[in-house]
Design an enzyme around this catalytic site. Structure first.
Site, mmCIF file in Angstrom:
data_model
loop_
_atom_site.group_PDB
_atom_site.id
_atom_site.type_symbol
_atom_site.label_atom_id
_atom_site.label_comp_id
_atom_site.label_asym_id
_atom_site.label_seq_id
_atom_site.Cartn_x
_atom_site.Cartn_y
_atom_site.Cartn_z
ATOM 1 N N GLY A 137 7.011 23.253 79.296
ATOM 2 C CA GLY A 137 8.506 23.323 79.007
ATOM 3 C C GLY A 137 8.476 24.126 78.482
ATOM 4 O O GLY A 137 7.831 24.724 77.273
ATOM 5 N N GLU A 176 0.226 22.078 75.059
ATOM 6 C CA GLU A 176 -0.800 21.467 75.288
ATOM 7 C C GLU A 176 -1.631 21.724 76.526
ATOM 8 O O GLU A 176 -2.821 21.131 76.871
ATOM 9 C CB GLU A 176 -1.177 19.389 74.323
ATOM 10 C CG GLU A 176 -1.753 19.262 75.298
ATOM 11 C CD GLU A 176 -1.077 16.935 75.213
ATOM 12 O OE1 GLU A 176 -0.189 17.120 74.864
ATOM 13 O OE2 GLU A 176 -1.993 17.195 75.358
ATOM 14 N N THR A 205 5.744 25.192 71.534
ATOM 15 C CA THR A 205 6.626 23.624 72.267
ATOM 16 C C THR A 205 7.095 23.400 70.844
ATOM 17 O O THR A 205 7.115 23.365 69.677
ATOM 18 C CB THR A 205 5.653 22.459 72.087
ATOM 19 O OG1 THR A 205 5.833 21.449 72.146
ATOM 20 C CG2 THR A 205 4.650 21.960 71.748
ATOM 21 N N ILE A 206 8.438 23.099 71.246
ATOM 22 C CA ILE A 206 9.333 23.016 70.609
ATOM 23 C C ILE A 206 8.683 21.488 69.053
ATOM 24 O O ILE A 206 9.018 20.821 68.770
ATOM 25 C CB ILE A 206 10.392 21.815 71.277
ATOM 26 C CG1 ILE A 206 10.765 21.023 72.191
ATOM 27 C CG2 ILE A 206 10.936 23.331 71.464
ATOM 28 C CD1 ILE A 206 12.008 20.361 72.761
ATOM 29 N N ASP A 207 7.816 20.692 69.943
ATOM 30 C CA ASP A 207 7.801 19.778 69.656
ATOM 31 C C ASP A 207 6.632 19.766 68.730
ATOM 32 O O ASP A 207 6.335 18.338 67.242
ATOM 33 C CB ASP A 207 6.191 18.875 70.823
ATOM 34 C CG ASP A 207 7.594 18.512 72.383
ATOM 35 O OD1 ASP A 207 8.416 18.377 71.901
ATOM 36 O OD2 ASP A 207 6.726 18.443 73.330
ATOM 37 N N MET A 229 14.009 14.699 71.247
ATOM 38 C CA MET A 229 13.007 15.112 71.467
ATOM 39 C C MET A 229 11.599 15.315 71.221
ATOM 40 O O MET A 229 11.526 15.021 69.646
ATOM 41 C CB MET A 229 12.912 16.718 72.580
ATOM 42 C CG MET A 229 14.227 16.734 74.102
ATOM 43 S SD MET A 229 13.332 17.988 74.386
ATOM 44 C CE MET A 229 14.241 17.589 76.842
ATOM 45 N N ARG A 259 8.445 14.269 72.393
ATOM 46 C CA ARG A 259 7.655 13.376 73.451
ATOM 47 C C ARG A 259 6.675 12.249 72.555
ATOM 48 O O ARG A 259 7.142 11.519 71.547
ATOM 49 C CB ARG A 259 6.707 14.415 73.570
ATOM 50 C CG ARG A 259 5.313 13.699 74.893
ATOM 51 C CD ARG A 259 4.924 14.606 75.909
ATOM 52 N NE ARG A 259 5.630 14.951 77.011
ATOM 53 C CZ ARG A 259 5.918 15.957 78.048
ATOM 54 N NH1 ARG A 259 4.696 16.858 77.558
ATOM 55 N NH2 ARG A 259 5.960 16.342 78.896
ATOM 56 N N ARG A 299 27.052 4.296 69.142
ATOM 57 C CA ARG A 299 27.043 5.146 70.062
ATOM 58 C C ARG A 299 25.937 6.101 70.198
ATOM 59 O O ARG A 299 26.161 6.370 69.026
ATOM 60 C CB ARG A 299 28.759 5.965 70.004
ATOM 61 C CG ARG A 299 29.935 4.803 70.427
ATOM 62 C CD ARG A 299 29.952 4.822 71.210
ATOM 63 N NE ARG A 299 31.243 5.568 72.568
ATOM 64 C CZ ARG A 299 31.732 5.415 72.445
ATOM 65 N NH1 ARG A 299 32.957 4.836 72.063
ATOM 66 N NH2 ARG A 299 32.663 7.181 73.281
HETATM 67 O O1 F6P Z 1 7.106 19.407 75.574
HETATM 68 C C1 F6P Z 1 8.652 20.155 75.306
HETATM 69 C C2 F6P Z 1 9.197 18.557 76.177
HETATM 70 O O2 F6P Z 1 10.647 19.516 75.516
HETATM 71 C C3 F6P Z 1 9.344 17.724 75.044
HETATM 72 O O3 F6P Z 1 9.616 17.153 74.137
HETATM 73 C C4 F6P Z 1 10.110 16.501 76.105
HETATM 74 O O4 F6P Z 1 9.734 14.863 76.310
HETATM 75 C C5 F6P Z 1 10.135 17.157 77.165
HETATM 76 O O5 F6P Z 1 9.494 18.558 76.848
HETATM 77 C C6 F6P Z 1 10.614 17.214 78.361
HETATM 78 O O6 F6P Z 1 10.012 18.061 79.500
HETATM 79 P P1 F6P Z 1 11.132 18.425 81.202
HETATM 80 O O7 F6P Z 1 11.766 19.491 80.612
HETATM 81 O O8 F6P Z 1 9.801 19.037 82.275
HETATM 82 O O9 F6P Z 1 11.987 17.181 81.296
#
Ligand code: F6P
Length: 341
Positions: free
Chosen positions: A10, A103, A125-127, A169, A171, A265
């Site tokens: 991603g 990862e 990674t943004i995670d 997001m 994950r 909402r």
């Molecule tokens: O690992 C980065 C991330 O943005 C996660 O936070 C998210 O679950 C995933 O990638 C989404 O991936 P994609 O853009 O392939 O749907």
């Protein structure tokens, strides 16, 4: 040396800053030559590359995304994938690779290194879930985007006396939810690490309404109630076996309305969190990772990855990139609970 650069998985803001730093220092100080492989591991697998010199990296520092493209291609799943990559690198006289990824991308880099391919890794990674580095770039930008969204949701929530749920997001890690939630003054934060009690969430919501304010609930896409949610249809998976997450905010919307009678909402921030220009913090971290990665390659320190440790950039074994997933500790989460409700 001739060095290949690729970005996999991603995307996130800051990837271009790494590419620029690698090329600028690599050419100016060491006289190396670069090629940019397109779309992550698909590039070396299919020998798809483009020139990558100083003219190609001019002006890309503030740009989000990646000029090299990205994909979730997994060469370990392809028949003879590793051999094809090694052969393509040899044919192109590419001495080694700088692989920028999370990862999955770094897991492949590590496996390739064990099979003789020269690789240096750069974590992104943004995670922010890689155990071997204090921070990954991209995370700070994502948190700031989510925080700004929460700020905006507060005012509209007050106008309509609604409970607003923001899905972020991350994950299986709750870092974005935790940081954005604390920074944005959320009234409930829900993270994947700790299954939540819906009844308790509703109590917090009632309490907030009683104080004449409207609640903002930040929920990580991987969060789930105790006992789990009723099984949805089989969600799609990527080449690394990751299920596509999302939807918990809409589930919560229904539960909150049913249990409290208040209008609820959901806002799903989705890929907005990954787009656009990186923050100053991410630009600096990405730039420093790039500078140290090209130093490592120049010194032949293959099989390593750049890592932020306090304020220093150090090299750690590439294999440590995937050794441990960094999750939000319960003690940290509990610190924020004083603001719930
Ligand atoms: O690992 C980065 C991330 O943005 C996660 O936070 C998210 O679950 C995933 O990638 C989404 O991936 P994609 O853009 O392939 O749907």
């Amino acid at each position: 040396m001739r060095i290949g650069v690729l970005t996999g998985g991603g995307d996130c803001p800051g990837l271009n800053a790494v590419i620029r730093a690698v090329v600028r220092k690599g050419v100016a100080e060491f006289g190396h030559d670069f090629v940019g492989f397109r779309d992550g591991w698909r590039g070396p697998l299919e020998n798809d590359f483009r020139p990558l010199g100083i003219p190609e990296v001019r002006g890309i520092l503030p740009r989000g995304g990646t000029v090299l493209g990205s994909s979730r291609t997994n060469p370990l799943k392809e028949d003879g994938g590793v051999v094809r990559i090694a052969e393509n690198l040899a044919a192109g006289e590419v001495d080694g690779l700088i692989a920028i990824g999370g990862e999955d991308t770094l897991g492949v880099a590590s496996a390739l290194y064990e099979r003789g391919v020269k690789v240096v890794g750069v974590p992104k990674t943004i995670d922010n879930d890689l155990g071997a580095t204090d921070y990954t770039f991209g995370f700070d930008t994502a948190v700031n985007i989510a925080m700004e969204a929460i700020d905006r949701l507060h005012t509209t929530a007050e106008s309509h006396r609604r409970a607003l749920i923001v899905e972020v997001m991350g994950r299986h890690a709750g870092w974005i939810a935790f940081h954005a939630g604390v920074a944005g003054g959320a009234n409930v934060i829900l993270i994947p690490e700790l299954p939540f009690d819906v009844g308790r969430v509703c109590d917090y919501i009632e309490r907030r309404f009683q104080s004449q304010y409207s609640p903002i609930i930040v929920v990580a896409e991987g969060a789930a109630p105790e006992g789990g949610v009723p099984e949805a249809d089989e969600a799609p998976r990527d080449a690394f076996g990751h299920v596509r997450l999302g939807g918990i905010a809409h589930w919560l919307e229904g539960e909150i309305e049913r249990r409290t009678g208040h209008e609820a909402r959901a806002t799903v921030l989705g890929h907005v969190q990954r787009g656009g220009t990186p923050t100053a913090f991410d630009r600096v971290l990405a730039t420093r990772f790039g500078l140290h990665a090209i130093d490592a390659a120049d010194q032949g320190r293959w099989g390593t990855m750049t890592s932020l440790q306090s304020t220093e950039i150090r090299l750690v074994p590439l294999s440590s990139a995937t050794a441990e997933l960094k999750l939000v500790p319960e003690s940290l989460y509990r610190e924020a609970e004083v603001f719930f409700g």
